[in-house]
Design a protein around this motif. Structure first.
Motif, PDB file in Angstrom:
ATOM      1  N   ARG A 112       0.700  -1.317  -0.156  1.00 37.15           N
ATOM      2  CA  ARG A 112       0.092   0.114  -0.143  1.00 37.15           C
ATOM      3  C   ARG A 112       0.778   1.259   0.044  1.00 37.15           C
ATOM      4  N   ASP A 113       1.571   1.385  -0.991  1.00 34.21           N
ATOM      5  CA  ASP A 113       2.697   2.334  -1.282  1.00 34.21           C
ATOM      6  C   ASP A 113       3.489   2.702  -0.050  1.00 34.21           C
ATOM      7  N   THR A 114       3.653   1.832   0.867  1.00 34.59           N
ATOM      8  CA  THR A 114       4.628   1.863   1.996  1.00 34.59           C
ATOM      9  C   THR A 114       5.606   0.586   1.870  1.00 34.59           C
ATOM     10  N   PRO A 115       6.916   0.924   2.034  1.00 35.99           N
ATOM     11  CA  PRO A 115       7.904  -0.239   2.011  1.00 35.99           C
ATOM     12  C   PRO A 115       7.741  -1.007   2.998  1.00 35.99           C
ATOM     13  N   LEU A 116       7.996  -2.461   2.811  1.00 34.61           N
ATOM     14  CA  LEU A 116       8.020  -3.451   3.914  1.00 34.61           C
ATOM     15  C   LEU A 116       9.127  -3.154   4.801  1.00 34.61           C
ATOM     16  N   THR A 117       9.231  -3.473   6.304  1.00 32.72           N
ATOM     17  CA  THR A 117      10.266  -3.313   7.027  1.00 32.72           C
ATOM     18  C   THR A 117      11.238  -4.126   6.709  1.00 32.72           C
TER      19      THR A 117
END
Length: 307
Positions: free
Chosen positions: A134-139
């Motif tokens: 959702r447009d957020t890079p994975l940790t």
């Protein structure tokens, strides 16, 4: 012959002493003075004129809290302190995002092992793209390609400890030399990041690279420096140069493949026109130059530790 009468003077009666046989039932205290302390002070707890019990310090503290002006001043000072704390936190958050910083330290032991293997032997790795949700890079703990600051931080500390051990083995250890090694290694990373930011600004590169990303990619060289110093300590100068060659090639390959996904991909999607090819070459040169700089700085920071 008449003898005049002789007047005999009566002998004075002796006063009877106090009766000491039987003890008195009650002591006569009607004429006795009130008991006082030998030092001239009143006994503790003796209240004189309603004064507070205790020493002068207790009286001062009670008077301070009883004074409405002092209470108002204390409340005003605490409110000023809270406002100053909020202002400091707001200024820090302008330049350093705490949430972003937490993202770069969201790692686990499984990720650390995979990332270390990727830094030492990156040639068989195929997928270098950072994954998004959702447009957020994975940790980092969920994506091995995500940059982190945990490994660079721990590698920096390990490098300083290893440098101290190497200098101690050679009987060249001193706090000044160890401090110089730490400050030099940190300053070179800062210079590298600043130069990279300047180049990206001049070329108008619009990518999702942040300053934390650049510190992460630049800090991965500490892993290669540890590997190089260990090779020199265990196998001498030959082992040092073999480890230097291996770690340099692996780090250059890693930097080129990682930055290629960050810099060149953003350019290919957002650039159009006649000057696109020239700018693409310049960005490629920046990526290669950043990778080629790694062996030079590794040698500069480790060659004096192995003899």
């Amino acid at each position: 012959m008449i003898v005049p009468p002789v007047h005999s003077h009566p002998k004075p009666r002796a006063r009877a002493g106090p009766h000491t046989g039987d003890p008195l039932l009650f002591a006569d205290t009607s004429s006795a003075a009130p008991p006082m302390n030998n030092q001239g002070y009143y006994t503790p707890g003796y209240n004189i004129g309603g004064a507070p019990v205790g020493g002068p310090e207790d009286a001062g503290v009670n008077n301070l809290f009883a004074d409405p002006m002092a209470s108002a001043a204390m409340m005003y000072g605490s409110s000023l302190a809270n406002q100053g704390k909020d202002i400091v936190n707001k200024e820090i958050s302008r330049y350093v995002s705490v949430n972003k910083l937490k993202y770069f330290f969201a790692v686990d032991s499984k990720y650390v092992m995979k990332k270390l293997l990727l830094l030492v032997f990156p040639y068989t790795h195929q997928d270098w793209e950072v994954r998004y949700h959702r447009d957020t890079p994975l940790t980092p703990r969920h994506d091995v390609n995500a940059p982190d600051l945990y490994i660079p931080s721990m590698a920096f500390i390990t490098y300083i400890l290893l440098a101290g051990m190497a200098l101690g083995i050679q009987k060249r250890f001193s706090p000044e030399v160890l401090g110089l090694c730490a400050s030099t290694a940190l300053v070179w990373v800062v210079i590298e990041v600043l130069v990279m930011l300047l180049c990206l600004y001049i070329l108008s590169v619009h990518s999702d690279l942040s300053i934390f990303d650049l510190f992460a990619y630049s800090g991965y060289k500490y892993v290669g420096m540890i590997f190089t110093v260990l090779g020199g300590l265990l196998f001498g100068s030959d082992g040092y140069f073999v480890a230097l060659t291996w770690s340099s090639c692996a780090l250059m390959f890693f930097i080129v493949r990682s930055l290629k996904m960050k810099i060149l991909s953003s350019f290919s999607h957002n650039s159009m026109g006649a000057g696109a090819t020239a700018k693409s070459r310049l960005r490629l040169y920046i990526t290669v130059a950043s990778a080629a700089f790694q062996p030079i700085i590794i040698y500069w920071l480790t060659s004096h530790l192995v003899r």
